[in-house]
Enzyme design. Structure first.
Site, PDB file in Angstrom:
ATOM      1  N   TYR A  57       0.680  -1.114   0.079  1.00  0.00           N
ATOM      2  CA  TYR A  57      -0.021   0.013   0.067  1.00  0.00           C
ATOM      3  C   TYR A  57       0.816   1.183   0.123  1.00  0.00           C
ATOM      4  CZ  TYR A  57      -3.561  -3.330   1.485  1.00  0.00           C
ATOM      5  OH  TYR A  57      -4.383  -4.359   1.467  1.00  0.00           O
ATOM      6  N   HIS A 129      -0.029 -11.952   1.206  1.00  0.00           N
ATOM      7  CA  HIS A 129      -0.918 -11.241   0.497  1.00  0.00           C
ATOM      8  C   HIS A 129      -1.429 -11.866  -0.740  1.00  0.00           C
ATOM      9  CE1 HIS A 129      -1.881  -6.736  -0.426  1.00  0.00           C
ATOM     10  NE2 HIS A 129      -3.008  -7.214  -0.187  1.00  0.00           N
TER      11      HIS A 129
END
Length: 352
Positions: A57, A129
């Site tokens: 992110y 992830h």
């Protein structure tokens, strides 16, 4: 704010969490970093203690910004992060998915880099992830067990995506006794949520579920209405127009959950997910302080009753009485095993 344990790890998370994918990125519209930090502080003051970020992110920026708050108020916070995307060697192209890297040496270094950015010696909750099931190799499992055993990660899990599906991955994580599984699930998109609830119950696993997108990209909190024009940088624009057009009709069928003003529909959407004991925390996308005020208070509103749960299930089975295609078919659910997991779950026709 109430708290629930993540698996049997001893790590406690607030029932409403803060999805820090909005910190350090502009995928949900322009956001000044000072404003983002103020939102994190405001969420803490509202009782939210669980913050979920990821190394990709903002290419590490979300972690760096959270570190500024952690340095002052870390004893109030439970922080999760994720590794598995190689943003170090690949530029970001719009909202496109970056290449994944599940090499053990890469993952080990990525975890160290995340801890450095967060300014911590251990991560409360470490997630892989968006892995495919064939990437959950014995070596990866051994690494994550090692990180948990030596205290570098208090709890481990997987964050599934992008988009909806990935049943094989969630089932695998549950069967391997991961502490948590994160996925997309809400009143309008129940298939994956219901499947993982069933898997946890059938296996007797301690794995906790962490649904995200509880408001179905703005429908259930009524921030996307027929008059809304989503900006070019707004991540919610990936939904087809039909999804929103039919969604507004479905929302009307769910008005009974508001209980004559006892809770907003946005709060009811969170309470519905929390009505499942298997759920540890729900992570909405906060866009304003008003969102925090409303959704952090969701657990204080009346709990969803058995009768309401049954009525919701009946409505979902009947597509909320809407007889038009909503633009998002089960055939579009994401799968890494050629749809075998979706067929086994009864979401698609048989292979024959």
């Amino acid at each position: 704010m109430q708290h629930r344990e993540l698996g049997d790890s001893g790590v406690e998370v607030s029932e409403v969490g803060f999805g820090a994918w909005v910190v350090g990125t502009d995928w949900w519209g322009d956001r000044d970093e000072d404003d983002a930090l103020e939102m994190v502080e405001y969420a803490l003051d509202a009782g939210i203690t669980y913050f979920d970020t990821g190394d990709v992110y903002g290419h590490g920026r979300s972690e760096e910004l959270l570190a500024e708050v952690l340095a002052e108020r870390g004893d109030e916070m439970t922080v999760a992060t994720k590794v598995g995307y190689d943003f170090y060697n690949n530029p970001q192209a719009g909202h496109g998915e970056l290449p994944k890297e599940m090499d053990i040496d890469y993952l080990r270094e990525a975890v160290e880099n995340s801890m450095d950015r967060l300014g911590v010696d251990s991560v409360d909750y470490l997630q892989l992830h968006n892995p495919n099931v064939d990437e959950l190799t014995p070596d990866v499992l051994e690494l994550f067990d090692e990180l948990r055993e030596d205290g570098r990660a208090a709890a481990i899990g997987v964050a599934l995506g992008p988009s909806i599906g990935w049943l094989a991955e969630g089932d695998f994580a549950i069967e391997e006794a991961f502490d948590g599984v994160q996925y997309v699930g809400n009143l309008l998109e129940q298939d994956v949520h219901n499947h993982f609830v069933e898997t946890v119950r059938e296996t007797g696993a301690a794995t906790s579920l962490i649904p995200r997108v509880p408001h179905s990209s703005g429908l259930l909190n009524e921030q996307v209405t027929p008059e809304t024009e989503l900006g070019e940088g707004d991540h919610r624009g990936f939904r087809p127009d039909e999804w929103y057009e039919t969604g507004w009709e479905k929302v009307e069928a769910l008005r009974f959950l508001e209980q004559d003003g006892e809770r907003t529909l946005g709060q009811a959407a969170i309470q519905w997910l929390l009505s499942f004991d298997e759920v540890a925390s729900v992570t909405p996308t906060f866009r304003s302080k008003d969102d925090i005020d409303e959704w952090a208070a969701a657990p204080e509103t009346p709990a969803i009753s058995d009768e309401e749960r049954e009525r919701v299930a009946d409505l979902y089975a009947d597509n909320f009485g809407v007889d038009r295609f909503d633009g998002m078919a089960e055939e579009d659910y994401r799968t890494s095993v050629d749809g075998d997991d979706l067929r086994d779950a009864g979401l698609l026709g048989s292979a024959d």
